[in-house]
Write a protein that holds these residues in place. Structure first.
Motif, PDB file in Angstrom:
ATOM      1  N   ARG A 106       3.784   5.872  -5.555  1.00  0.00           N
ATOM      2  CA  ARG A 106       3.776   6.045  -7.013  1.00  0.00           C
ATOM      3  C   ARG A 106       2.682   7.033  -7.419  1.00  0.00           C
ATOM      4  O   ARG A 106       2.893   7.880  -8.296  1.00  0.00           O
ATOM      5  CB  ARG A 106       3.555   4.703  -7.701  1.00  0.00           C
ATOM      6  CG  ARG A 106       3.580   4.802  -9.221  1.00  0.00           C
ATOM      7  CD  ARG A 106       3.736   3.445  -9.851  1.00  0.00           C
ATOM      8  NE  ARG A 106       3.755   3.544 -11.313  1.00  0.00           N
ATOM      9  CZ  ARG A 106       4.080   2.545 -12.128  1.00  0.00           C
ATOM     10  NH1 ARG A 106       4.440   1.376 -11.614  1.00  0.00           N
ATOM     11  NH2 ARG A 106       4.063   2.707 -13.428  1.00  0.00           N
ATOM     12  N   GLU A 107       1.527   6.953  -6.756  1.00  0.00           N
ATOM     13  CA  GLU A 107       0.437   7.873  -7.032  1.00  0.00           C
ATOM     14  C   GLU A 107       0.846   9.308  -6.687  1.00  0.00           C
ATOM     15  O   GLU A 107       0.562  10.250  -7.424  1.00  0.00           O
ATOM     16  CB  GLU A 107      -0.780   7.452  -6.208  1.00  0.00           C
ATOM     17  CG  GLU A 107      -2.047   8.225  -6.485  1.00  0.00           C
ATOM     18  CD  GLU A 107      -3.199   7.699  -5.653  1.00  0.00           C
ATOM     19  OE1 GLU A 107      -3.763   8.488  -4.859  1.00  0.00           O
ATOM     20  OE2 GLU A 107      -3.523   6.500  -5.790  1.00  0.00           O
ATOM     21  N   SER A 121       1.313  12.900  -9.024  1.00  0.00           N
ATOM     22  CA  SER A 121       0.797  14.244  -8.717  1.00  0.00           C
ATOM     23  C   SER A 121       1.914  15.279  -8.760  1.00  0.00           C
ATOM     24  O   SER A 121       1.754  16.370  -9.316  1.00  0.00           O
ATOM     25  CB  SER A 121       0.141  14.249  -7.330  1.00  0.00           C
ATOM     26  OG  SER A 121      -0.994  13.404  -7.295  1.00  0.00           O
ATOM     27  N   VAL A 122       3.057  14.932  -8.162  1.00  0.00           N
ATOM     28  CA  VAL A 122       4.197  15.849  -8.173  1.00  0.00           C
ATOM     29  C   VAL A 122       4.736  16.010  -9.591  1.00  0.00           C
ATOM     30  O   VAL A 122       5.105  17.112 -10.014  1.00  0.00           O
ATOM     31  CB  VAL A 122       5.303  15.346  -7.224  1.00  0.00           C
ATOM     32  CG1 VAL A 122       6.561  16.202  -7.354  1.00  0.00           C
ATOM     33  CG2 VAL A 122       4.807  15.364  -5.778  1.00  0.00           C
ATOM     34  N   GLY A 123       4.769  14.932 -10.350  1.00  0.00           N
ATOM     35  CA  GLY A 123       5.262  14.985 -11.725  1.00  0.00           C
ATOM     36  C   GLY A 123       4.453  15.921 -12.597  1.00  0.00           C
ATOM     37  O   GLY A 123       5.004  16.607 -13.471  1.00  0.00           O
ATOM     38  N   LEU A 153       9.705   7.972  -7.797  1.00  0.00           N
ATOM     39  CA  LEU A 153      10.406   8.458  -8.985  1.00  0.00           C
ATOM     40  C   LEU A 153       9.740   7.957 -10.263  1.00  0.00           C
ATOM     41  O   LEU A 153       9.650   8.683 -11.257  1.00  0.00           O
ATOM     42  CB  LEU A 153      11.871   8.005  -8.936  1.00  0.00           C
ATOM     43  CG  LEU A 153      12.819   8.638  -9.954  1.00  0.00           C
ATOM     44  CD1 LEU A 153      12.909  10.139  -9.754  1.00  0.00           C
ATOM     45  CD2 LEU A 153      14.205   8.010  -9.845  1.00  0.00           C
ATOM     46  N   THR A 154       9.255   6.721 -10.236  1.00  0.00           N
ATOM     47  CA  THR A 154       8.547   6.178 -11.395  1.00  0.00           C
ATOM     48  C   THR A 154       7.301   6.999 -11.699  1.00  0.00           C
ATOM     49  O   THR A 154       7.021   7.337 -12.857  1.00  0.00           O
ATOM     50  CB  THR A 154       8.155   4.712 -11.139  1.00  0.00           C
ATOM     51  OG1 THR A 154       9.334   3.943 -10.937  1.00  0.00           O
ATOM     52  CG2 THR A 154       7.371   4.141 -12.315  1.00  0.00           C
ATOM     53  N   GLU A 175       0.826  -1.201   0.000  1.00  0.00           N
ATOM     54  CA  GLU A 175       0.000   0.000   0.000  1.00  0.00           C
ATOM     55  C   GLU A 175       0.863   1.254   0.000  1.00  0.00           C
ATOM     56  O   GLU A 175       0.535   2.242  -0.673  1.00  0.00           O
ATOM     57  CB  GLU A 175      -0.940  -0.003   1.203  1.00  0.00           C
ATOM     58  CG  GLU A 175      -1.914   1.168   1.248  1.00  0.00           C
ATOM     59  CD  GLU A 175      -2.922   1.168   0.092  1.00  0.00           C
ATOM     60  OE1 GLU A 175      -3.683   2.149  -0.015  1.00  0.00           O
ATOM     61  OE2 GLU A 175      -2.951   0.196  -0.711  1.00  0.00           O
ATOM     62  N   ALA A 176       1.960   1.223   0.728  1.00  0.00           N
ATOM     63  CA  ALA A 176       2.876   2.358   0.730  1.00  0.00           C
ATOM     64  C   ALA A 176       3.476   2.571  -0.656  1.00  0.00           C
ATOM     65  O   ALA A 176       3.605   3.705  -1.133  1.00  0.00           O
ATOM     66  CB  ALA A 176       3.986   2.150   1.757  1.00  0.00           C
TER      67      ALA A 176
END
Length: 411
Positions: free
Chosen positions: A319-320, A324-326, A353-354, A313-314
């Motif tokens: 990744r989610e 958002s940051v990307g 990072l992905t 879950e972490a």
């Protein structure tokens, strides 16, 4: 960071501070090279260098073959002597602090980290650091009077002219507080009231700025447009342009955690607004969502530990959050066109990072990412310490400031 001040005045007026800058920058490292760079006579160069030798700031090293235009014996190389003083560096996060003693060239001599929450307020936190300083100097076997300056990074916007935090969203009680004065007093108290300790120069900077400065100088010195994004309990960015920290008009540059994003609609941020990036993609936000899912977590550091364990879950949430940051970084990259975009902080691992790369390369113009290198931090938790140490040294040994200090020393 000190600029090339010798270009701002006629060469024949170059002072001892200007000669020091030429040596430290590597542009002129022999007496002959200094004569050529400044137009000063041999005698005048000698007089200016004598002031720097007597201050203990320069030393002569091995000879440089072929350095003398007239031939003959090799010229002695002039070197910045980093043994005459040390720097204290501090990096404050929301719940932890890290401090170190560094040489003037950035070598770490002693280091300490531990729990220290900014929620306890500046008086308590900065006072505690005074005790840390005493222990660190003892470990480094350096006296208090060897300290030439202190650099401190805080997780919020800073007015560097005054050294005060400016409306920091995640630092209650710190707005407008005299960090410089209190840390100077804490240093004096912690070191037994050494003469002049309370007046030690203290430079205060945003932590992401210091991380960017440390990483750029250490690993990417040739990158003229460098951006670092720190994603821990909060989210912030540091930008280094042309070797200098870019702070904006009053220290607010890089505060991307409070850009509003669609997925944050209805989510209250600690700054009091709804929909901020930090409210949905920071370590604090992920800790909250994990706790709601039955996985106890309180901060970004707890999320980091869960990610290290490969908790599914972490990993999914990281990744989610990266996506958002990307999406926000696509605009940042298009605006700044950096050569290096570095991801740092508690969430700076493969899942996050992905996610960043997925959205960044999808949304940014190909022209903006053609020469972009997206990487993770190389110095880890020490990047802000390295940046703080470098910032203090660049300030104290910049031409104008160096000249003032020499006069104060009676040289």
């Amino acid at each position: 960071m000190a600029g090339d001040r010798t270009r701002e005045r006629p060469r024949s007026q170059a002072r001892a501070g200007d000669l020091l800058h030429l040596v430290r920058s590597g542009r002129a490292t022999t007496r002959g090279a200094l004569q050529e760079a400044t137009g000063l006579s041999r005698a005048t160069v000698g007089q200016r260098l004598d002031r720097l030798f007597r201050a203990g700031w320069l030393r002569e090293g091995a000879g440089v073959t072929g350095a003398s235009p007239a031939g003959g014996r090799p010229s002695l190389r002039l070197e910045f002597d980093d043994a005459h003083a040390v720097v204290l560096a501090v990096s404050l996060d929301t719940r932890h602090a890290r401090a170190a003693v560094l040489t003037l060239t950035g070598e770490l001599l002693a280091e300490r980290s531990g729990a220290l929450s900014v929620d306890e307020g500046p008086e308590r936190v900065l006072g505690a650091l005074g005790g840390w300083f005493a222990g660190l100097l003892k470990e480094a076997a350096r006296p208090a009077d060897a300290v030439c300056g202190i650099g401190v990074g805080v997780p919020g916007p800073v007015d560097t002219a005054t050294g005060r935090a400016v409306q920091p969203p995640i630092m209650p009680g710190w707005d407008g507080y005299d960090i410089r004065g209190r840390l100077g007093r804490a240093f004096a108290e912690g070191t037994g009231g050494a003469a002049g300790a309370a007046d030690i120069p203290v430079l205060v900077e945003n932590d992401a700025n210091l991380m960017a400065y440390g990483e750029q100088r250490t690993g990417h010195p040739d990158c003229t447009a460098f951006a670092l994004v720190k994603v821990s309990t909060g989210i912030g960015a540091g930008v280094v342009i042309g070797g200098r920290i870019y702070r904006g008009i009053d220290g607010g540059a890089g505060d991307i955690g409070h850009i509003r994003v669609p997925e944050g609609a209805g989510t209250l941020c600690r700054c009091g607004s709804y929909g901020c990036l930090a409210a949905v993609a920071s370590g604090r936000a992920l800790a909250r969502r994990l706790t709601e899912a039955g996985v106890p977590a309180e901060s970004g550091s707890d999320v980091r530990e869960l990610l290290a364990e490969g908790h599914p879950e972490a990993v999914r949430l990281a990744r989610e959050a990266g996506r958002s940051v990307g999406e926000v970084l696509a605009t940042v990259v298009t605006l700044l066109n950096p050569g290096v975009l570095m991801i740092a902080g508690d969430l700076a691992g493969t899942p996050f990072l992905t996610g960043v790369r997925e959205l960044l390369y999808q949304r940014a113009l190909p022209r903006s990412t053609a020469h972009l290198n997206v990487v993770t931090a190389q110095l880890g938790e020490r990047s802000a310490l390295v940046g703080a140490g470098a910032l203090v040294v660049e300030h104290l040994y910049a031409p104008d400031r160096a000249e003032e200090r020499l006069v104060a020393l009676g040289l």
